[in-house]
Design a protein around this motif. Structure first.
Motif, PDB file in Angstrom:
ATOM      1  N   GLU A 121       0.858  -1.186   0.000  1.00  0.00           N
ATOM      2  CA  GLU A 121       0.000   0.000   0.000  1.00  0.00           C
ATOM      3  C   GLU A 121       0.891   1.233   0.000  1.00  0.00           C
ATOM      4  O   GLU A 121       1.492   1.564   1.023  1.00  0.00           O
ATOM      5  N   LEU A 122       0.973   1.891  -1.142  1.00  0.00           N
ATOM      6  CA  LEU A 122       1.877   3.024  -1.311  1.00  0.00           C
ATOM      7  C   LEU A 122       1.394   4.263  -0.578  1.00  0.00           C
ATOM      8  O   LEU A 122       0.197   4.498  -0.454  1.00  0.00           O
ATOM      9  N   ASP A 123       2.343   5.074  -0.126  1.00  0.00           N
ATOM     10  CA  ASP A 123       2.011   6.365   0.476  1.00  0.00           C
ATOM     11  C   ASP A 123       1.827   7.402  -0.632  1.00  0.00           C
ATOM     12  O   ASP A 123       1.889   7.079  -1.827  1.00  0.00           O
ATOM     13  N   GLU A 124       1.642   8.663  -0.250  1.00  0.00           N
ATOM     14  CA  GLU A 124       1.363   9.722  -1.219  1.00  0.00           C
ATOM     15  C   GLU A 124       2.568  10.118  -2.070  1.00  0.00           C
ATOM     16  O   GLU A 124       2.417  10.849  -3.046  1.00  0.00           O
ATOM     17  N   GLN A 125       3.756   9.633  -1.739  1.00  0.00           N
ATOM     18  CA  GLN A 125       4.947   9.954  -2.526  1.00  0.00           C
ATOM     19  C   GLN A 125       5.071   9.110  -3.791  1.00  0.00           C
ATOM     20  O   GLN A 125       5.924   9.374  -4.624  1.00  0.00           O
ATOM     21  N   HIS A 126       4.232   8.088  -3.890  1.00  0.00           N
ATOM     22  CA  HIS A 126       4.322   7.148  -5.015  1.00  0.00           C
ATOM     23  C   HIS A 126       2.927   6.866  -5.561  1.00  0.00           C
ATOM     24  O   HIS A 126       1.963   6.833  -4.803  1.00  0.00           O
ATOM     25  N   ASP A 127       2.851   6.641  -6.883  1.00  0.00           N
ATOM     26  CA  ASP A 127       1.543   6.330  -7.460  1.00  0.00           C
ATOM     27  C   ASP A 127       1.487   4.964  -8.144  1.00  0.00           C
ATOM     28  O   ASP A 127       0.447   4.584  -8.668  1.00  0.00           O
ATOM     29  N   ASP A 128       2.595   4.243  -8.139  1.00  0.00           N
ATOM     30  CA  ASP A 128       2.611   2.910  -8.725  1.00  0.00           C
ATOM     31  C   ASP A 128       3.904   2.216  -8.293  1.00  0.00           C
ATOM     32  O   ASP A 128       4.833   2.873  -7.814  1.00  0.00           O
ATOM     33  N   TYR A 129       3.947   0.911  -8.479  1.00  0.00           N
ATOM     34  CA  TYR A 129       5.182   0.174  -8.231  1.00  0.00           C
ATOM     35  C   TYR A 129       5.273  -0.969  -9.219  1.00  0.00           C
ATOM     36  O   TYR A 129       4.284  -1.360  -9.846  1.00  0.00           O
ATOM     37  N   ARG A 130       6.487  -1.482  -9.359  1.00  0.00           N
ATOM     38  CA  ARG A 130       6.714  -2.637 -10.215  1.00  0.00           C
ATOM     39  C   ARG A 130       7.976  -3.346  -9.741  1.00  0.00           C
ATOM     40  O   ARG A 130       8.807  -2.755  -9.041  1.00  0.00           O
TER      41      ARG A 130
END
Length: 157
Positions: A121-130
């Motif tokens: 669950e990403l915080d507000e500093q990130h909008d996606d991950y891979r």
């Protein structure tokens, strides 16, 4: 020593960052699919795929900071597996008003999820991950440097 994690007023923080490097801790989350990169929404490195990381608090142990960063930025608990290295990064941007560049000293840790089934669950500093294996093109030069040091990539190109 007591951990000092309180808010620093913006003007004071800007004065410090314009004069000295900031010590940061970054986490390289490893899984069977590779290592996690998160897409940044703020400076420095806005729009880049990079490692989750943040500043070290006064009085905070490095391993504790790595676990905190994973909890705050990825929403997961991690085990610290080891240290990748210590790096110096130079940025031509900053999210702090009045600071046009940043110098960070980054202590980078390899980590693994305590519960591999827990959702990220990403915080507000990130909008996606891979997850990447290290062979992908177009990775940030600092990301490539870590991957080489981790022996996940042949060279820094």
């Amino acid at each position: 020593m007591e951990i000092r994690d309180e808010f620093i007023p913006a003007e004071e923080f800007a004065a410090v960052l314009s004069r000295v490097p900031q010590v940061c801790v970054e986490v390289v989350l490893e899984s069977e699919g590779g290592v996690l990169l998160a897409h940044r929404t703020n400076e420095p490195a806005r729009g880049e795929w990079f490692w989750p990381g943040g500043r070290l608090y006064k009085g905070e142990e490095l391993d504790d900071a790595a676990r905190r960063v994973a909890r705050e930025e990825l929403g997961i608990e991690v085990t610290v597996e080891g240290r990748v290295g210590v790096y110096s990064h130079f940025w031509d941007a900053s999210r702090i008003d009045g600071v046009d560049s940043r110098h960070t000293v980054n202590v980078v840790f390899r980590v693994s999820q305590v519960d591999p089934d827990a959702a990220i669950e990403l915080d507000e500093q990130h909008d996606d991950y891979r997850f990447v294996t290290g062979e992908e093109d177009g990775l940030h030069e600092y990301v490539r440097e870590y991957l080489v040091d981790m022996r996940l990539r042949e060279d820094g190109d």
